[in-house]
Scaffold this active site. Structure first.
Site, PDB file in Angstrom:
ATOM      1  N   ASP A 143      -0.594   5.102   2.489  1.00 58.68           N
ATOM      2  CA  ASP A 143      -0.456   6.387   1.802  1.00 58.68           C
ATOM      3  C   ASP A 143      -0.515   6.254   0.290  1.00 58.68           C
ATOM      4  O   ASP A 143      -1.131   7.079  -0.394  1.00 58.68           O
ATOM      5  CB  ASP A 143       0.824   7.108   2.232  1.00 58.68           C
ATOM      6  CG  ASP A 143       2.089   6.298   1.953  1.00 58.68           C
ATOM      7  OD1 ASP A 143       2.042   5.043   2.039  1.00 58.68           O
ATOM      8  OD2 ASP A 143       3.133   6.907   1.667  1.00 58.68           O
ATOM      9  N   HIS A 198       0.786  -1.236   0.000  1.00 59.71           N
ATOM     10  CA  HIS A 198       0.000   0.000   0.000  1.00 59.71           C
ATOM     11  C   HIS A 198       0.819   1.287   0.000  1.00 59.71           C
ATOM     12  O   HIS A 198       0.242   2.370   0.026  1.00 59.71           O
ATOM     13  CB  HIS A 198      -0.973  -0.007   1.182  1.00 59.71           C
ATOM     14  CG  HIS A 198      -0.308  -0.108   2.531  1.00 59.71           C
ATOM     15  ND1 HIS A 198      -1.021   0.023   3.700  1.00 59.71           N
ATOM     16  CD2 HIS A 198       0.988  -0.325   2.892  1.00 59.71           C
ATOM     17  CE1 HIS A 198      -0.198  -0.112   4.726  1.00 59.71           C
ATOM     18  NE2 HIS A 198       1.017  -0.318   4.255  1.00 59.71           N
ATOM     19  N   HIS A 199       2.141   1.192   0.013  1.00 58.77           N
ATOM     20  CA  HIS A 199       2.956   2.408  -0.067  1.00 58.77           C
ATOM     21  C   HIS A 199       3.304   2.782  -1.512  1.00 58.77           C
ATOM     22  O   HIS A 199       3.803   3.889  -1.753  1.00 58.77           O
ATOM     23  CB  HIS A 199       4.243   2.253   0.736  1.00 58.77           C
ATOM     24  CG  HIS A 199       4.011   2.022   2.191  1.00 58.77           C
ATOM     25  ND1 HIS A 199       3.214   2.848   2.958  1.00 58.77           N
ATOM     26  CD2 HIS A 199       4.448   1.033   3.030  1.00 58.77           C
ATOM     27  CE1 HIS A 199       3.185   2.387   4.199  1.00 58.77           C
ATOM     28  NE2 HIS A 199       3.911   1.285   4.260  1.00 58.77           N
ATOM     29  N   ALA A 200       3.066   1.875  -2.445  1.00 63.15           N
ATOM     30  CA  ALA A 200       3.340   2.185  -3.851  1.00 63.15           C
ATOM     31  C   ALA A 200       2.291   3.165  -4.362  1.00 63.15           C
ATOM     32  O   ALA A 200       1.094   2.896  -4.304  1.00 63.15           O
ATOM     33  CB  ALA A 200       3.338   0.908  -4.687  1.00 63.15           C
TER      34      ALA A 200
END
Length: 299
Positions: free
Chosen positions: A159, A116-118
């Site tokens: 993010d 989920h940070h990509a």
């Protein structure tokens, strides 16, 4: 049986001693097989065209050619090799397949996913491609879904997912995370719920119930759940204080709430960081155990 998606390519070839516990993906599959899960659905690697629905095509091509700029590779934290690229493609396809199975069976779980940070333009934080964003965009393009809800309980804020969907009213993003944990710069999710360091089971679950009620009031055709186990008290990157029992109750409540709304449920693995990979794998398997238990519960 609960549909479970796995591919041995989820586990990339890594240098010994790397701080990311890459061995957990194979270990999760072994634990699940010992617990009577399977046979697993095996995805083929996602084509570049799928991934480019959620990511900038120039970045996609850099990853697939193992030619990512050094600065971006440092932000990701992985050696950017052909093996890592294949892993990212396969995990993205795996979450997409898991979503299709959830639409058919009501519940399905991946043995990877939750990167989920990509964000659209690049990866970061051990995340190369955002598999949940790819899956949502592929299903929307196929007109299998219109709206989606991403409910993220990884200890680190989602993010990248929030940035990708920040201007898309068809996708709601909800993140329950450690207030003082990575990333330093948080993105604006549809709903963010930051928690103080040291939050334990009882306080966490009370917040979870309130957040679920608010999240499931948002319109959606499907729910993607990031079941990161890094809120655990023994996680080396977590800073919260949940127990195994607290994680199990968290997953049980999320699945039950989604079922009560009659929505398809997609479970992805999310983060978890321990040197003891076998213990970590058993902790990740809590998601699958709770989902299998719920398969006998009427929506």
């Amino acid at each position: 049986m609960l549909p479970v998606v796995h591919n041995p390519r989820y586990q990339a070839v890594f240098p010994p001693g790397h701080r990311f516990p890459m061995g957990k993906y194979g270990a999760v599959a072994r634990v699940l097989a010992d617990l009577g899960f399977g046979p697993f659905y095996e995805p083929a690697p996602a084509p570049a065209e799928w991934i480019a629905l959620a990511h900038d095509r120039a970045y996609v091509d850099q990853v697939l050619s193992a030619d990512v700029p050094a600065k971006v590779a440092r932000e990701i934290g992985f050696p950017m090799t052909d093996s890592v690229a294949l892993r990212a493609r396969t995990a993205s396809a795996g979450t997409t397949l898991t979503a299709r199975l959830a639409l058919e069976h009501g519940i399905a779980c991946n043995t990877a996913g939750g990167s989920h940070h990509a964000r659209r333009e690049q990866g970061a934080g051990f995340c190369v491609f955002n598999d949940v964003a790819v899956a949502i965009r592929v299903l929307q393009a196929d007109r299998a879904i219109g709206r989606a809800l991403v409910f993220d309980c990884d200890v680190h804020q989602g993010d990248g997912t929030a940035w990708i969907f920040e201007r898309d009213p068809a996708v709601s993003t909800v993140s329950i995370h450690g207030e003082h944990n990575y990333p330093v710069r948080k993105a604006p999710s549809t709903l963010d719920v930051p928690l103080p360091d040291g939050t334990e089971d009882e306080a966490y679950l009370a917040v979870l119930d309130e957040t679920l009620e608010a999240a499931l009031a948002m319109p959606a055709d499907i729910v993607f759940y990031n079941a990161g186990v890094d809120p655990h008290r023994d996680d080396r990157l977590g800073r919260l204080a949940l127990t195994d029992r607290g994680l199990a109750e968290r997953d049980r409540r999320v699945i039950a709430a989604v079922q009560r709304r009659g929505l398809p449920f997609v479970g992805v693995l999310g983060g978890g960081y321990m040197t003891d990979v076998e213990t970590l794998a058993r902790r990740h398997a809590i998601l699958h155990l709770m989902a299998r238990e719920a398969m006998g519960v009427s929506t």
